[in-house]
Write an enzyme that holds these catalytic residues in place. Sequence first.
Site, PDB file in Angstrom:
ATOM      1  N   ARG A 131       0.726  -1.115   0.119  1.00 43.09           N
ATOM      2  CA  ARG A 131      -0.058   0.120   0.072  1.00 43.09           C
ATOM      3  C   ARG A 131       0.713   1.338   0.056  1.00 43.09           C
ATOM      4  O   ARG A 131       0.202   2.189  -0.387  1.00 43.09           O
ATOM      5  CB  ARG A 131      -0.984  -0.010   0.881  1.00 43.09           C
ATOM      6  CG  ARG A 131      -1.950  -1.131   1.224  1.00 43.09           C
ATOM      7  CD  ARG A 131      -2.415  -1.219   2.528  1.00 43.09           C
ATOM      8  NE  ARG A 131      -3.571  -0.170   2.740  1.00 43.09           N
ATOM      9  CZ  ARG A 131      -4.809  -0.266   2.480  1.00 43.09           C
ATOM     10  NH1 ARG A 131      -5.191  -1.401   1.715  1.00 43.09           N
ATOM     11  NH2 ARG A 131      -5.720   0.715   2.810  1.00 43.09           N
TER      12      ARG A 131
ATOM     13  N   TRP B 246       1.441   6.483   5.716  1.00 41.99           N
ATOM     14  CA  TRP B 246       1.854   7.276   4.418  1.00 41.99           C
ATOM     15  C   TRP B 246       1.884   8.665   4.938  1.00 41.99           C
ATOM     16  O   TRP B 246       0.557   9.224   5.145  1.00 41.99           O
ATOM     17  CB  TRP B 246       0.868   6.697   3.300  1.00 41.99           C
ATOM     18  CG  TRP B 246       1.489   7.258   2.028  1.00 41.99           C
ATOM     19  CD1 TRP B 246       2.493   6.823   1.160  1.00 41.99           C
ATOM     20  CD2 TRP B 246       1.039   8.411   1.374  1.00 41.99           C
ATOM     21  NE1 TRP B 246       2.540   7.504   0.001  1.00 41.99           N
ATOM     22  CE2 TRP B 246       1.552   8.647  -0.119  1.00 41.99           C
ATOM     23  CE3 TRP B 246      -0.110   9.330   1.465  1.00 41.99           C
ATOM     24  CZ2 TRP B 246       1.277   9.520  -0.834  1.00 41.99           C
ATOM     25  CZ3 TRP B 246      -0.536  10.246   0.590  1.00 41.99           C
ATOM     26  CH2 TRP B 246       0.241  10.501  -0.556  1.00 41.99           C
TER      27      TRP B 246
ATOM     28  N   GLY C 160      -6.718   8.127   6.783  1.00 41.89           N
ATOM     29  CA  GLY C 160      -7.546   9.004   6.199  1.00 41.89           C
ATOM     30  C   GLY C 160      -6.880  10.403   6.552  1.00 41.89           C
ATOM     31  O   GLY C 160      -5.883  10.657   7.026  1.00 41.89           O
TER      32      GLY C 160
ATOM     33  N   GLU D 110      -0.262   5.359 -20.526  1.00 44.22           N
ATOM     34  CA  GLU D 110       0.066   4.609 -19.561  1.00 44.22           C
ATOM     35  C   GLU D 110       1.644   4.234 -19.546  1.00 44.22           C
ATOM     36  O   GLU D 110       2.252   3.899 -18.401  1.00 44.22           O
ATOM     37  CB  GLU D 110      -0.898   3.170 -19.663  1.00 44.22           C
ATOM     38  CG  GLU D 110      -0.437   2.168 -18.866  1.00 44.22           C
ATOM     39  CD  GLU D 110      -0.799   2.274 -17.183  1.00 44.22           C
ATOM     40  OE1 GLU D 110      -0.376   1.630 -16.737  1.00 44.22           O
ATOM     41  OE2 GLU D 110      -1.381   3.292 -17.007  1.00 44.22           O
TER      42      GLU D 110
ATOM     43  N   GLU E 171       6.741   6.483 -12.828  1.00 46.73           N
ATOM     44  CA  GLU E 171       6.347   6.096 -11.501  1.00 46.73           C
ATOM     45  C   GLU E 171       7.548   5.262 -10.640  1.00 46.73           C
ATOM     46  O   GLU E 171       7.743   5.481  -9.604  1.00 46.73           O
ATOM     47  CB  GLU E 171       5.516   4.966 -11.605  1.00 46.73           C
ATOM     48  CG  GLU E 171       4.004   5.751 -11.486  1.00 46.73           C
ATOM     49  CD  GLU E 171       2.730   4.535 -11.696  1.00 46.73           C
ATOM     50  OE1 GLU E 171       1.851   4.746 -10.970  1.00 46.73           O
ATOM     51  OE2 GLU E 171       2.973   3.450 -12.405  1.00 46.73           O
TER      52      GLU E 171
ATOM     53  N   HIS F  49       2.196  20.800 -32.585  1.00 46.01           N
ATOM     54  CA  HIS F  49       1.472  21.810 -31.705  1.00 46.01           C
ATOM     55  C   HIS F  49       2.102  22.079 -30.530  1.00 46.01           C
ATOM     56  O   HIS F  49       1.449  22.481 -29.500  1.00 46.01           O
ATOM     57  CB  HIS F  49       0.099  21.619 -31.720  1.00 46.01           C
ATOM     58  CG  HIS F  49      -0.878  21.221 -32.992  1.00 46.01           C
ATOM     59  ND1 HIS F  49      -1.174  22.359 -33.477  1.00 46.01           N
ATOM     60  CD2 HIS F  49      -1.224  20.219 -33.584  1.00 46.01           C
ATOM     61  CE1 HIS F  49      -1.776  22.105 -34.476  1.00 46.01           C
ATOM     62  NE2 HIS F  49      -1.819  20.647 -34.686  1.00 46.01           N
TER      63      HIS F  49
ATOM     64  N   LYS G  40      -0.217   2.238  -3.235  1.00 40.70           N
ATOM     65  CA  LYS G  40      -0.853   1.174  -4.141  1.00 40.70           C
ATOM     66  C   LYS G  40      -2.393   1.397  -3.756  1.00 40.70           C
ATOM     67  O   LYS G  40      -3.279   1.824  -4.967  1.00 40.70           O
ATOM     68  CB  LYS G  40      -0.835  -0.125  -3.467  1.00 40.70           C
ATOM     69  CG  LYS G  40      -1.451  -1.259  -4.353  1.00 40.70           C
ATOM     70  CD  LYS G  40      -0.921  -1.303  -5.810  1.00 40.70           C
ATOM     71  CE  LYS G  40      -1.351  -2.443  -6.596  1.00 40.70           C
ATOM     72  NZ  LYS G  40      -1.176  -2.354  -7.918  1.00 40.70           N
TER      73      LYS G  40
END
Length: 610
Positions: free
Chosen positions: A27, A75, A101, A483, A490, A506, A605
Amino acid sequence: MCGIVGAVAQRDVAAILVEGLRRLEYRGYDSAGVAVIDGNGSMNRLRRAGKVSELSEAIKESPVHGGTGIAHTRWATHGEPSERNAHPHVSGENIAVVHNGIIENHEILRRFLSEQGYPFDSDTDTEVIAHLVNHELKASESLLEAVQKAVRQLEGAYGMVVMDRKDPERLVVARSGSPLVIGVGIGEHFIASDQLALFPVTRKFIFLEEGDVAEVTRTSVSTLDIDGQAVERPARESDVEHDAGDKGPYRHYMLKEIHEQPEAIANTLEGRLGDQRLNLSSLGNAAADILERTRCVQIVACGTSYHAGMVARYWFEELAGIPCRIEIASEFRYRKFFVPEDCLFVTISQSGETADTLAALRLAKEQGYMASLSICNVPGSSMVRESDIAFMTRAGAEIGVASTKAFTTQLTALLMMVTAIGRYTGMTEQQEEDIVKALRELPHVINNTLALSSDIEAMAQEFAEKHHSLFLGRGTQYPIAMEGALKLKEISYIHAEAYAAGELKHGPLALIDSDMPVIVVAPNNDLLEKLKSNMEEVRARGGLLYVFADRHARLVASEGVKVLPVDEVPEVVAPILYTIPLQLLSYHVAVIKGTDVDQPRNLAKSVTVE
């Protein structure tokens, strides 16, 4: 994001708590901690910045014993990653809290509690919860009542577990916007933010609903709903397989999961393909009625799942002939929008707990969309339970933070949904037969593409000293280029951007020079000749081209142009196939650069906060 584990048992629980944290490392986190009440009624707390392994070593040096405890991986949101900001947080000698949270009104509460004499030892919003529960407990008959009073004052998202040293036979949990499950044992109960953390001790789980507060003892679980009324939440047996502890022969989980994609896609397809047509009867009669009525689609997702939705937009409009809109969840939920008639609201999420996507789903249900469908990998997740239809991708546990097999199985599931709806909107039987055939052959073709890994590794050597890169694609390959760029940034920390190739002139052409690698995905389709012209624009300006091309695309390597041939596949499944070499490229570049492939810095994650 953060991980929670708790236990009320007769046996020592420290090892169970730490193992649970280890299983939640996917996570993303920056510190870890544990608090346990021992047989003498003392609360022992250990916290460490860094990995769970460092907490485990600390426990070996200073063992903690007891049958009631809580643990957490943090985190960082409020306050830097450090031991003083690590959970559990305490108030006085009695109350300890772990929390996932963000408490949005923590500053107001902090001022109030400071005025009441409560000292703050951290920079976190979570410490407010500990002091607030302690404050309310003085005028409450139980810890449960105190937590109920406290959560009524909280604004924001929380999944929390509260422990009282003076009442060691119980834990109180509360959920609002951040998932929690209760693991059911024999003479013991457990708590976690993800059922995967508890598989070593139980396979039976109670999933708390939004607004629930529950009291958990060794022998009972008592749950109150958002209105404070007693409610029974059923216990469910889990059939999820968890392989987080075993990389097998692979160096990283990400590489393992890249190589699992043929099997993962086969699992997504299993039982859903007939000889020539789809068989989605397992979704139920209600689903068939909803799909038949669908005349437009609104997709909402975040990150990698958003890219899957972008591909699906092309499919819905070209194959099913109905309008499709795709939007980032965090944008969708904060704007006014128009709800068309007979519009199916589709959410895409690996975890089923992505905060912005889940909030968008709840908003959509209030705004009158015809029905909701979730493309998800986690049975029992909030998104699955709150959607009218759930299409499970069956990718299996994905541990690497950078999504791989979750993405390709999402694409596979979306293509099946497009086909199922297309039956009612003009798709011919021959078109459906062609799609079914292409899907059936896809795992084999992907397996062949994985054999390119060593060639891609050699190509990756040239990226090691680069700081910027550009990814190009056209049509359905444009989201695949996006992706690919996301994967590279990442895990290798190289700045990467993706453009629809026709947009080069452009603006992005100004960036092209010999130090800017340009990665191109080039299937043999109607846009190939235009893509070749875009590539010539890069070559003319001294750019270096790395091209993943269909073997029949007639693209030849030359000075400044490296071509890696990919098997020919029907155009409809080409986006899924061309994802594979981009994943491998990102992986090998990251390994060469020596970054943390499975747990890249600053990322998590499961993003369960806004």
